[in-house]
Design an enzyme around this catalytic site. Structure first.
Site, mmCIF file in Angstrom:
data_model
loop_
_atom_site.group_PDB
_atom_site.id
_atom_site.type_symbol
_atom_site.label_atom_id
_atom_site.label_comp_id
_atom_site.label_asym_id
_atom_site.label_seq_id
_atom_site.Cartn_x
_atom_site.Cartn_y
_atom_site.Cartn_z
ATOM 1 N N TRP A 1 -1.042 3.735 -3.130
ATOM 2 C CA TRP A 1 -0.362 4.810 -2.553
ATOM 3 C C TRP A 1 -0.967 5.528 -1.516
ATOM 4 O O TRP A 1 -2.193 6.269 -2.040
ATOM 5 C CB TRP A 1 0.554 5.509 -3.406
ATOM 6 C CG TRP A 1 1.390 6.441 -2.870
ATOM 7 C CD1 TRP A 1 2.259 6.186 -1.613
ATOM 8 C CD2 TRP A 1 1.617 7.903 -3.095
ATOM 9 N NE1 TRP A 1 2.960 7.469 -1.532
ATOM 10 C CE2 TRP A 1 2.642 8.495 -2.113
ATOM 11 C CE3 TRP A 1 1.031 8.697 -3.981
ATOM 12 C CZ2 TRP A 1 2.996 9.615 -2.313
ATOM 13 C CZ3 TRP A 1 1.398 10.240 -4.019
ATOM 14 C CH2 TRP A 1 2.458 10.328 -3.101
ATOM 15 N N ASP B 1 0.054 7.132 -13.284
ATOM 16 C CA ASP B 1 1.023 7.573 -12.236
ATOM 17 C C ASP B 1 2.193 6.575 -12.362
ATOM 18 O O ASP B 1 2.422 5.427 -12.025
ATOM 19 C CB ASP B 1 0.537 7.600 -10.697
ATOM 20 C CG ASP B 1 1.604 8.048 -9.647
ATOM 21 O OD1 ASP B 1 2.761 8.307 -9.967
ATOM 22 O OD2 ASP B 1 1.210 7.775 -8.558
ATOM 23 N N ALA C 1 6.123 6.460 -11.150
ATOM 24 C CA ALA C 1 7.114 7.202 -10.287
ATOM 25 C C ALA C 1 8.264 6.166 -10.154
ATOM 26 O O ALA C 1 9.106 6.642 -9.411
ATOM 27 C CB ALA C 1 6.456 7.405 -8.927
ATOM 28 N N LYS D 1 12.772 9.094 -7.846
ATOM 29 C CA LYS D 1 13.304 7.672 -7.455
ATOM 30 C C LYS D 1 14.444 7.271 -8.483
ATOM 31 O O LYS D 1 15.213 6.948 -8.153
ATOM 32 C CB LYS D 1 12.171 6.586 -7.407
ATOM 33 C CG LYS D 1 10.856 6.874 -6.727
ATOM 34 C CD LYS D 1 10.619 7.003 -5.219
ATOM 35 C CE LYS D 1 9.499 7.562 -4.958
ATOM 36 N NZ LYS D 1 9.220 7.544 -3.625
#
Ligand code: LMR
Length: 396
Positions: free
Chosen positions: A134, A215, A217, A250
């Site tokens: 990312w 991470d 997400a 999200k």
């Protein structure tokens, strides 16, 4: 006439380009062409191109409006019930007494605290990062003054993981180094580790004494809430210390409210308590206290079984749309078949940066410079125009 000989502070600023992804979002918004496809930034979209407020969140907002009788400070950890309610979803169980969790401003806030915590504990730690990753990962790590060691994670031309290179890189890590891993729905590639590969990675981390920063997400937007957390839970079971940066932006659709959490597993309860004190001090210096609204909504949803069921059902619908679009894109051409195997909101198209510009200028199709596209950025009736444009480029 007197001349001002003093230098101006802001004259010292060097030229920088604005963040490419966020710039793309603005360009797509300003494009007035009929039938444009905005597959740039990572937000869920319906077939009509809308990013609706989820039904359970709307209901929670009504309740919050009725019930909230104060906006006084909550403290540096924010809403204390929020990470407790989130823990069973992420970890499959309550937080143990060697674990801490606190609310953060989005996943970025959690990652910022994560890397600043590493810096506070061990400034010489190096952070292993698979590429591509990312776009904001490396700036966030650099913001904590930590050294970055890159290794190839995904071969775009071959559409496969660089598994051997990943293993080799992690095996070269020193005790006390850190490895950044994507919990699920890898951003930007959509290519994830298998359960067996997660076990192997966990064993290397334990063997080398490397601390994982995971991470996560996009939980629930890949295969399912449980399945998407499988790798994270394998690492949690194996490693004595784990840092998890979670985002609800999200999977609860609360993007602009910035809702995330940082969780840390320490080797014992005393270390966990000390870790919490450090994190809160870092947060105090960054934003003092996280914004409340979005986390309060998630807390209301997760405190009520009916709202939780409503949220899960809508998340299932969202994931269903992503999986269906993946299948349709994959079936359009054997060269795009890999997209049907990948998971989450993103995959990468086999296109060059010049072809990305062509897609934008000639077809009003917006994808990131590296070819990453948001699978649900297209309407159900736009799949053909999307795949036809991509196929034309691949055919040269
Ligand atoms: C994305 O990758 O598109 C999102 O995470 C939005 C962002 O902040 O980059």
């Amino acid at each position: 006439m007197l001349t001002d000989t003093k230098s101006r502070l802001l004259d010292g600023l060097e030229h920088i380009e604005p963040d490419a992804l966020l710039q793309l979002m603005v360009m797509a918004r300003d494009d007035e062409r009929q039938g444009k496809i905005d597959a740039g930034v990572g937000v869920f979209k319906t077939s009509e191109g809308k990013t609706p407020v989820m039904r359970a969140i709307k209901e929670a907002e009504k309740r919050l409006h009725e019930e909230q009788d104060s906006k006084a400070y909550l403290g540096m950890a924010g809403d204390k019930l929020f990470p407790k309610l989130l823990a069973p979803i992420v970890f499959g169980e309550e937080l143990g007494d060697n674990m801490i969790g606190l609310q953060t401003p989005g996943g970025c806030g959690a990652l910022t605290l994560a890397f600043k915590l590493v810096e506070a504990a061990r400034p010489q730690a190096r952070v292993f990062v698979g590429t591509p990753t990312w776009a904001n990962h490396q700036p966030l790590i650099a913001g904590a003054d930590l050294e970055i060691i890159e290794y190839p994670y995904y071969d775009k031309a071959d559409t496969s993981l660089c598994w051997d290179a990943m293993v080799e890189a992690l095996k070269s890590a020193r005790s006390g180094d850190v490895a950044l891993l994507h919990g699920c729905c890898h951003n930007p590639t959509g290519a994830n580790l298998t359960v067996d590969q997660w076990h192997e990675v966990a064993a290397i981390l334990v063997d080398r004494g490397v601390v994982p920063v995971i991470d996560i997400a996009y939980q629930g937007l890949g295969v399912g809430l449980e399945e998407d957390a499988a790798g994270l839970r394998i690492v949690m079971d194996a490693c004595p210390e784990v840092i998890v940066a979670q985002s609800c932006d999200k999977n609860f659709g609360v993007y602009r409210d910035r809702v995330g959490a940082l969780f840390v597993k320490a080797s014992d309860a005393k270390t966990a308590a000390l870790t919490m004190k450090h994190i809160q001090q870092i947060a105090r210096e960054m934003w003092s206290m996280p914004p409340d609204h979005g986390a309060a909504l998630v807390r209301i949803v997760l405190s009520d079984p009916e709202l939780t069921a409503m949220w899960r059902a809508e998340l299932d619908e969202m994931r269903g749309r992503i999986i269906d679009l993946r299948r349709r894109v994959a079936e359009s051409d054997p060269r795009l078949a890999y997209i049907g195997e990948q998971e989450g909101m993103f995959s990468m198209l086999p296109v060059t940066p010049e072809q990305v510009v062509k897609l934008r200028e000639e077809h009003a199709i917006y994808v990131a410079n590296n070819g990453r596209f948001n699978v649900c950025g297209m309407g159900d009736d736009q799949v053909d125009s999307f795949t036809n444009a991509v196929r034309a480029l691949m055919d040269g």
